[in-house]
Design an enzyme around this catalytic site. Structure first.
Site, PDB file in Angstrom:
ATOM      1  N   TRP A 104       0.862  -1.186   0.000  1.00  0.00           N
ATOM      2  CA  TRP A 104       0.000   0.000   0.000  1.00  0.00           C
ATOM      3  C   TRP A 104       0.895   1.232   0.000  1.00  0.00           C
ATOM      4  CZ3 TRP A 104      -4.773   1.998  -0.469  1.00  0.00           C
ATOM      5  CH2 TRP A 104      -5.153   3.148   0.248  1.00  0.00           C
ATOM      6  N   PHE A 111      -0.595   8.971   3.774  1.00  0.00           N
ATOM      7  CA  PHE A 111      -0.165   9.396   5.116  1.00  0.00           C
ATOM      8  C   PHE A 111       1.338   9.190   5.264  1.00  0.00           C
ATOM      9  CE2 PHE A 111       0.797   7.752   9.449  1.00  0.00           C
ATOM     10  CZ  PHE A 111       0.643   8.924  10.166  1.00  0.00           C
ATOM     11  N   ASP A 133      -0.685  15.084   5.855  1.00  0.00           N
ATOM     12  CA  ASP A 133      -1.430  14.275   4.875  1.00  0.00           C
ATOM     13  C   ASP A 133      -2.712  15.048   4.570  1.00  0.00           C
ATOM     14  OD1 ASP A 133      -2.478  12.239   3.329  1.00  0.00           O
ATOM     15  OD2 ASP A 133      -3.100  11.013   5.045  1.00  0.00           O
ATOM     16  N   ASP A 135      -2.444   4.726  -3.132  1.00  0.00           N
ATOM     17  CA  ASP A 135      -3.445   5.587  -2.513  1.00  0.00           C
ATOM     18  C   ASP A 135      -3.388   6.917  -3.256  1.00  0.00           C
ATOM     19  OD1 ASP A 135      -4.934   7.203  -0.826  1.00  0.00           O
ATOM     20  OD2 ASP A 135      -3.549   7.049   0.877  1.00  0.00           O
ATOM     21  N   ARG A 187     -13.020   4.284  -2.493  1.00  0.00           N
ATOM     22  CA  ARG A 187     -12.987   4.344  -1.019  1.00  0.00           C
ATOM     23  C   ARG A 187     -14.123   5.228  -0.523  1.00  0.00           C
ATOM     24  NH1 ARG A 187      -7.676   6.112   2.435  1.00  0.00           N
ATOM     25  NH2 ARG A 187      -8.690   7.450   3.970  1.00  0.00           N
ATOM     26  N   HIS A 221     -14.038   2.703   4.872  1.00  0.00           N
ATOM     27  CA  HIS A 221     -13.142   3.167   5.934  1.00  0.00           C
ATOM     28  C   HIS A 221     -13.944   3.558   7.182  1.00  0.00           C
ATOM     29  CE1 HIS A 221      -9.371   3.879   7.564  1.00  0.00           C
ATOM     30  NE2 HIS A 221      -9.087   5.084   7.117  1.00  0.00           N
TER      31      HIS A 221
HETATM   32  C1  SPV Z   1      -3.214   6.191   4.211  1.00  0.00           C
HETATM   33  O1  SPV Z   1      -2.527   5.295   4.730  1.00  0.00           O
HETATM   34  O2  SPV Z   1      -2.736   7.160   3.648  1.00  0.00           O
HETATM   35  C2  SPV Z   1      -4.681   6.117   4.263  1.00  0.00           C
HETATM   36  C3  SPV Z   1      -5.348   5.383   5.348  1.00  0.00           C
HETATM   37  O3  SPV Z   1      -5.303   6.737   3.429  1.00  0.00           O
HETATM   38  S1  SPV Z   1      -5.762   6.542   6.586  1.00  0.00           S
HETATM   39  O4  SPV Z   1      -4.535   7.068   7.150  1.00  0.00           O
HETATM   40  O5  SPV Z   1      -6.524   5.787   7.601  1.00  0.00           O
HETATM   41  O6  SPV Z   1      -6.592   7.597   6.026  1.00  0.00           O
HETATM   42 MG    MG Z   2      -4.243   8.196   2.441  1.00  0.00          MG
END
Ligand code: SPV
Ligand code: MG
Length: 299
Positions: free
Chosen positions: A41, A45, A55, A82, A156, A187
Site C-alpha cells: 500500500w 499518510f 497528509d 493511494d 474508497r 473506511h
Molecule cells: C493512508 O494510509 O494514507 C490512508 C489510510 O489513506 S488513513 O490514514 O486511515 O486515512
Molecule cells: Mg491516504
C-alpha cells in the site's frame, strides 16, 4: 500486460484474504515483499510523512507517483497506490490512471472526499464528501482510461468517517460498483470493527471489500474473513516503526560517547547490502569480466 494486475485479481479469487502492508519508499516496499505480504500500500499518510508535511493534499501527484513507481520498480508483488481524491476532477483522474498503469502499479484507490482532503483519522479533521455524482464521474473516467482490464480501481467510501451514515455508505457502494469500481474500501475510525462488519454483512454487491483497521487494530483476521472482507491493509505501521526506531537510535547516539553504547537494535550493513543487492553487483561484474576475457580484452 502487467502481470501484477493479474496476480492481484487471481489472489483475490483464490485466497480467503489478502494481507497488504503500507510502505513509503522502495526500501520499505521491499521489506513488505520480503515478509510475505500479498501487496504493498503506497499510502498518502506515510509518503506525506516522509516529506515531513501533513497528509492534507499538500504533496502533488508527482511526488506520490514517484514514490509508488519506485516501489513498483523495486518489487515483484502488486503495488496499490493511494491516490487520495484523484488529484482533481475526472480529467485529472484520467491522467493519473495513465501514469500509474504505465508505471506497473496494479491498482489505484480514490476516496470520495473534497479536495484538499485531510487524513481520515485526524481528530476533529475535516471530512466532507463530494456528491455521489461527482465521484461516479471520477470512477467512469478511470474505467474509460485503464487499458488492462485487470488494473483495479478501488473506490474508497468515507461516509462512515464523515458521519453520513450506513445507508449513505451502502448507497454509494452500489453506485460506485455500477460505475465500474473493481473493489470497495470501506473506511472507519471507530475503535471496534462493528460498523465495518455491519456494512460488509449488508453489502449485496459483487466486488471485493477492503478495510484498513488502524483504529480497530484488535480485530482478528479470522473475523475479517468471516464477514467476507477480501483485503486488509495495515496502512502505516512500517512508517511508525521506522519513526520510533530512528528516534530511539538518535536519542541514544546524542547521549553517547561512542557508538558501542547504542543499545537499540539496528540492521547490519550486510542486511542493507542484501536489500539493495550489492552482492549481485559483484557477480554481474565478474560475468562482464568473463565476457571481456572471451573477447580478448583481458589476458
Ligand atoms: C493512508 O494510509 O494514507 C490512508 C489510510 O489513506 S488513513 O490514514 O486511515 O486515512
Ligand atoms: Mg491516504
Amino acid at each position: 500486460m502487467n502481470s501484477n494486475t493479474d496476480t492481484l485479481r487471481l489472489n483475490l479469487e483464490d485466497k480467503p484474504i489478502l494481507r497488504v502492508a503500507g510502505a513509503f519508499d522502495a526500501m520499505s516496499a521491499k521489506l513488505v515483499e520480503l515478509h510475505g505480504f500479498d501487496a504493498i500500500w503506497a499510502g498518502s499518510f506515510s509518503i506525506s510523512a516522509t516529506h515531513a508535511v501533513p497528509d492534507a493534499s499538500i504533496l502533488t501527484m508527482s511526488e506520490f507517483f514517484d514514490a509508488a513507481s519506485n516501489m513498483a520498480e523495486a518489487c515483484q508483488i502488486p503495488v496499490i497506490a493511494d491516490c487520495d481524491t484523484g488529484y482533481g476532477g475526472p480529467i485529472n483522474v484520467r491522467h493519473l490512471v495513465k501514469k500509474y498503469e504505465n508505471a506497473g502499479v496494479a491498482a489505484v484507490c480514490m476516496e470520495d472526499k473534497t479536495f484538499p482532503k485531510e487524513n481520515s483519522l485526524l481528530e476533529n479533521g475535516r471530512n466532507e464528501l463530494i456528491s455521489e455524482k461527482e465521484f461516479v464521474a471520477k470512477i467512469i473516467s478511470a474505467k474509460e482510461q485503464k487499458q488492462d482490464k485487470n488494473f483495479m480501481i478501488i473506490a474508497r467510501i468515507e461516509a462512515l468517517i464523515s458521519g453520513a451514515g450506513m445507508n449513505e455508505a451502502l448507497k454509494r457502494a452500489t453506485s460506485y460498483e455500477k460505475a465500474g469500481a473493481d473493489a470497495i474500501l470501506i473506511h472507519s475510525k471507530k475503535k471496534t470493527p462493528e460498523e465495518v462488519f455491519e456494512f460488509a454483512d449488508l453489502w449485496k454487491g459483487n466486488v471485493p471489500i477492503v478495510v484498513i483497521p488502524t483504529t480497530y487494530g484488535s480485530v482478528k483476521i479470522d473475523d475479517i474473513i468471516s464477514h467476507k472482507i477480501k483485503m486488509v491493509i495495515y496502512a502505516n505501521q512500517t512508517l511508525r516503526a521506522a519513526h520510533a526506531s530512528m528516534s530511539r537510535v538518535l536519542e541514544q547516539m546524542i547521549n553517547s560517547n561512542s557508538l558501542s553504547e547504542v543499545k537499540e537494535e539496528i540492521s547490519s550493513m550486510e542486511d542493507i547490502f542484501h536489500l539493495q543487492e550489492m552482492f549481485n553487483i559483484q557477480e554481474k561484474e565478474k560475468e562482464i569480466e568473463n565476457e571481456l576475457k572471451k573477447l580478448g580484452y583481458i589476458g
